[in-house]
Design an enzyme around this catalytic site. Structure first.
Site, PDB file in Angstrom:
ATOM      1  N   ASP A 290     -74.113 -23.288  40.625  1.00 27.42           N
ATOM      2  CA  ASP A 290     -73.934 -24.826  42.290  1.00 27.42           C
ATOM      3  C   ASP A 290     -75.691 -24.194  42.349  1.00 27.42           C
ATOM      4  O   ASP A 290     -75.272 -23.194  42.317  1.00 27.42           O
ATOM      5  CB  ASP A 290     -72.706 -24.619  42.960  1.00 27.42           C
ATOM      6  CG  ASP A 290     -73.465 -25.193  44.576  1.00 27.42           C
ATOM      7  OD1 ASP A 290     -73.382 -26.586  44.687  1.00 27.42           O
ATOM      8  OD2 ASP A 290     -72.811 -24.316  45.311  1.00 27.42           O
TER       9      ASP A 290
ATOM     10  N   ASP B 151     -76.380 -24.397  46.465  1.00 30.65           N
ATOM     11  CA  ASP B 151     -76.254 -24.332  48.090  1.00 30.65           C
ATOM     12  C   ASP B 151     -75.002 -22.603  47.850  1.00 30.65           C
ATOM     13  O   ASP B 151     -74.236 -23.616  48.131  1.00 30.65           O
ATOM     14  CB  ASP B 151     -76.328 -25.231  49.007  1.00 30.65           C
ATOM     15  CG  ASP B 151     -77.785 -26.508  49.054  1.00 30.65           C
ATOM     16  OD1 ASP B 151     -78.335 -26.009  50.030  1.00 30.65           O
ATOM     17  OD2 ASP B 151     -78.025 -26.285  47.496  1.00 30.65           O
TER      18      ASP B 151
END
Length: 240
Positions: free
Chosen positions: A30, A32
């Site tokens: 991922d 953020d």
């Protein structure tokens, strides 16, 4: 099985270290709050005075309290109407940093022969730059629509559909992980998946090793590895 503390700030469950990086062929991240220190959508919203409202939706979505991630993202992006490309450039240059240990972990995995994948509910404006900065092999994320003509260079508050679909949510992250494994001719059990929010759980559930980084409680509980102190490179402590 409850997680046990392998070392201060590093919990494991379901396996016994040490592992070998050579048993894996892919690592998926991922972006953020995982590879980088911010939630980009929240910081973009700050440019139009909407950070508090957007951040509240983001937090609820990452905790899994909003079941429809796509709808939560559409709501947040709608509040970004009028943000300029220059505003986003400032977010990148002034606020965005790689999280501690991110570059070291990516480079160690690449040196061991793993391919790298970045799958994000965020936006190509940022993921493309992080891809190039870290030398990541594959990415999937969302495209913000920018006005042309009058007020060109401003966000419209909408996203652009892509050939693979409309929004990169948890289901799309899982799909991209599985597609990348198929493309590489490997089993998903030869993949590592790293994330922090509820929308990362579908891909983490497919991977042979799931890693929660400074994650929401629901994600920590389900991950095989939970890093809650220190940098991303602490994952390397589990490998011989």
């Amino acid at each position: 099985m409850p997680a046990s503390e392998f070392a201060p700030g590093l919990a494991i469950q379901g396996f016994t270290p040490p592992l070998s990086l050579k048993d894996f062929q892919l690592i998926a991240f991922d972006m953020d709050s995982t590879l980088i220190n911010i939630e980009c959508v929240d910081e973009i919203a700050d440019a139009v005075g909407m950070k508090e409202q957007v951040a509240a939706i983001t937090e609820a979505a990452m905790r899994g309290e909003i079941p429809d991630y796509k709808e939560s993202l559409r709501r947040r992006v709608a509040l970004l109407e009028g943000v300029t490309v220059a505003d986003m450039e400032r977010v990148y240059t002034e606020r965005l940093q790689l999280n501690p240990g991110a570059e070291a972990l990516v480079q160690a995995c690449k040196a061991a022969g793993l391919k790298t994948l970045l799958v994000s509910g965020g936006f190509t404006f940022f993921t493309d730059r992080i891809r190039d900065r870290l030398g990541i092999d594959y990415t999937r994320s969302n495209v913000l629509e920018v006005r042309s003509g009058p007020n060109c260079g401003e966000l419209t508050g909408r996203m652009v559909d892509q050939p693979w679909g409309d929004i990169c949510d948890g289901a799309e992250k899982r799909k991209m992980l599985l597609e990348t494994c198929a493309q590489l001719g490997i089993s998903p059990k030869q993949a590592i998946a790293v994330g922090d929010g509820a929308n990362d759980l579908p891909m983490m559930g497919e991977a042979g090793l799931s890693v929660a980084y400074h994650a929401k409680p629901k994600v920590r509980e389900q991950a095989m590895v939970a890093i809650h102190r220190g940098g991303l490179d602490r994952l390397l402590e589990l490998f011989a």
